[in-house]
Write an enzyme that holds these catalytic residues in place. Structure first.
Site, short mmCIF file in Angstrom:
data_model
loop_
_atom_site.label_atom_id
_atom_site.label_comp_id
_atom_site.label_asym_id
_atom_site.label_seq_id
_atom_site.Cartn_x
_atom_site.Cartn_y
_atom_site.Cartn_z
N TYR A 1 -3.89 2.58 8.34
CA TYR A 1 -5.07 1.76 8.64
C TYR A 1 -5.87 2.40 9.78
O TYR A 1 -6.00 3.61 9.82
CB TYR A 1 -4.65 0.32 8.95
CG TYR A 1 -3.77 -0.26 7.85
CD1 TYR A 1 -4.28 -0.43 6.56
CD2 TYR A 1 -2.45 -0.58 8.08
CE1 TYR A 1 -3.49 -0.92 5.54
CE2 TYR A 1 -1.64 -1.08 7.05
CZ TYR A 1 -2.18 -1.24 5.79
OH TYR A 1 -1.39 -1.71 4.78
N LYS B 1 0.42 3.46 -2.89
CA LYS B 1 -0.75 4.34 -3.02
C LYS B 1 -0.39 5.81 -2.83
O LYS B 1 -1.08 6.70 -3.33
CB LYS B 1 -1.83 3.90 -2.03
CG LYS B 1 -2.35 2.50 -2.33
CD LYS B 1 -3.27 1.96 -1.23
CE LYS B 1 -3.67 0.53 -1.55
NZ LYS B 1 -4.43 -0.12 -0.46
N SER C 1 0.80 -1.23 0.00
CA SER C 1 0.00 0.00 0.00
C SER C 1 0.83 1.28 0.00
O SER C 1 0.26 2.36 -0.20
CB SER C 1 -0.93 0.02 1.21
OG SER C 1 -2.12 -0.62 0.90
N TYR D 1 -3.43 -2.37 -10.44
CA TYR D 1 -3.39 -2.23 -8.97
C TYR D 1 -2.52 -3.33 -8.34
O TYR D 1 -1.67 -3.06 -7.48
CB TYR D 1 -4.82 -2.28 -8.42
CG TYR D 1 -4.86 -2.31 -6.91
CD1 TYR D 1 -4.67 -1.15 -6.17
CD2 TYR D 1 -5.07 -3.51 -6.22
CE1 TYR D 1 -4.68 -1.17 -4.78
CE2 TYR D 1 -5.09 -3.54 -4.84
CZ TYR D 1 -4.89 -2.38 -4.12
OH TYR D 1 -4.89 -2.41 -2.74
N VAL E 1 1.14 -3.82 3.86
CA VAL E 1 1.11 -5.13 4.50
C VAL E 1 2.38 -5.95 4.24
O VAL E 1 2.55 -7.03 4.80
CB VAL E 1 -0.13 -5.96 4.10
CG1 VAL E 1 -1.40 -5.33 4.64
CG2 VAL E 1 -0.22 -6.15 2.60
N1 GLU Z 1 -2.21 -5.39 -2.23
C1 GLU Z 1 -2.78 -5.31 -0.93
C2 GLU Z 1 -4.28 -5.50 -1.03
O1 GLU Z 1 -4.85 -4.96 -1.91
C3 GLU Z 1 -2.41 -4.00 -0.30
C4 GLU Z 1 -2.86 -3.92 1.11
C5 GLU Z 1 -2.04 -3.00 1.96
O2 GLU Z 1 -0.80 -2.99 1.91
O3 GLU Z 1 -2.66 -2.27 2.73
O4 GLU Z 1 -4.90 -6.17 -0.27
#
Ligand code: GLU
Length: 302
Positions: A238, A66, A63, A188, A256
């Site tokens: 989160y 992002k 993530s 993604y 994650v």
């Molecule tokens: N590729 C992970 C998902 O979409 C990213 C989640 C994350 O790192 O928060 O579940």
């Protein structure tokens, strides 16, 4: 200030925190990592980089990608994106479907999965190949031409990404997804599966602490970067953003894969990595290290 000494101390002291929590296993590929590793890197705005532990080992940025797709979308699109995604902490799990229905297909923020899928969709429209655009950007900003997707992780995400697929189709039902879902999902999954080291990440994120100035000209305006840092502070970790602000006091984005990117505006960018995650989904060793580093340096936005 002896930053190198501080990083060395933190790595030495971090053994207990390194054992706390568990490696993410809902993406099976992530489980294959050696969980006893820990790395930290600090890229100063003045040009020096400090590093300790496994700071040059590649890990799955997940993530954290992002932040960069959001930066690219903001750079190309100005405020347009904010008609399709909000800027509020979600209070629900990062991959939850519930809120999306209650809020008529407008994701709470660009860092939960539904919001990130909207950003990727927008970037696909704006660039035709969001993945290529992101990879080129990361290579440029980190001066590392070898940054690439970990194909094993990308395949693992694709094979198990049913919830992300659900979110993408759900967004389509609200007319908040423009490109075909398989195309958006592919972009993604691949952005999340990019592998980078702490050194790469801290360096690539430098524009966030330099008022938008990248290695080769402006990435974002100072005003845009302030806003991006605000979204990181409130939505980047989160459901633990409050605790993060309390303990670390910096805009951060975690993934994650166990990485966390932190910004000390005007001073430096920090990347930490420890694969075991606490219940909140943030790297246990990473949070402990950032809390120590900020306490000892006084780095905080507060
Ligand atoms: N590729 C992970 C998902 O979409 C990213 C989640 C994350 O790192 O928060 O579940």
């Amino acid at each position: 200030m002896n930053i190198q000494g501080l990083l060395d101390d933190i790595v030495t002291e971090n053994n207990a925190a390194l054992q706390e929590g568990a490696v993410a296993d809902y993406i099976p590929g992530l489980e294959t990592v050696d969980a006893d590793q820990f790395g930290i890197a600090v890229a100063m705005n003045s040009g020096e980089t400090y590093r300790a532990g496994h700071s040059s080992t590649n890990f799955s940025i997940q993530s954290i990608s992002k932040v960069f797709t959001l930066a690219l979308a903001m750079a190309l699109d100005g405020d347009e994106l904010w008609t399709r995604v909000s800027r509020e902490p979600s209070g629900t799990p990062f991959n939850s479907l519930v809120q999306l229905e209650q809020e008529h297909g407008i994701p709470r923020n660009p860092f939960i999965n539904s919001g990130a899928l909207v950003v990727t969709d927008r970037l696909l429209t704006l660039t035709a190949d969001s993945q290529e655009c992101l990879q080129t950007f990361l290579r440029q900003q980190s001066s590392n031409p070898l940054i690439q997707v970990d194909e094993m992780i990308a395949a693992s995400e694709k094979a198990t990404g049913h919830r992300n697929a659900s979110l993408a189709y759900f967004l389509t039902s609200y007319n908040n997804m423009v490109n075909p879902v398989p195309r958006v999902l592919n972009a993604y999954f691949r952005q999340c599966a990019i592998a980078m080291s702490c050194e790469d990440l801290a360096t690539a994120g430098g524009f966030l602490s330099r008022g938008g100035r990248g290695v080769d000209g402006s990435v974002l305006t100072a005003d845009q970067v302030r806003r991006l840092n605000a979204v990181m502070l409130t939505c980047g970790t989160y459901d633990a953003a409050g605790d993060f602000a309390y303990r670390v006091g910096l805009p951060c984005k975690s993934g994650v894969g166990g990485g966390i990117l932190a910004v000390v505006p005007g001073i430096c960018t920090i990347a930490v990595w420890g694969p075991r995650l606490s219940k909140s989904g943030n790297s246990s060793a990473g949070v402990t290290a950032l809390a120590k580093l900020t306490a000892r340096t006084g780095w905080s936005i507060f």
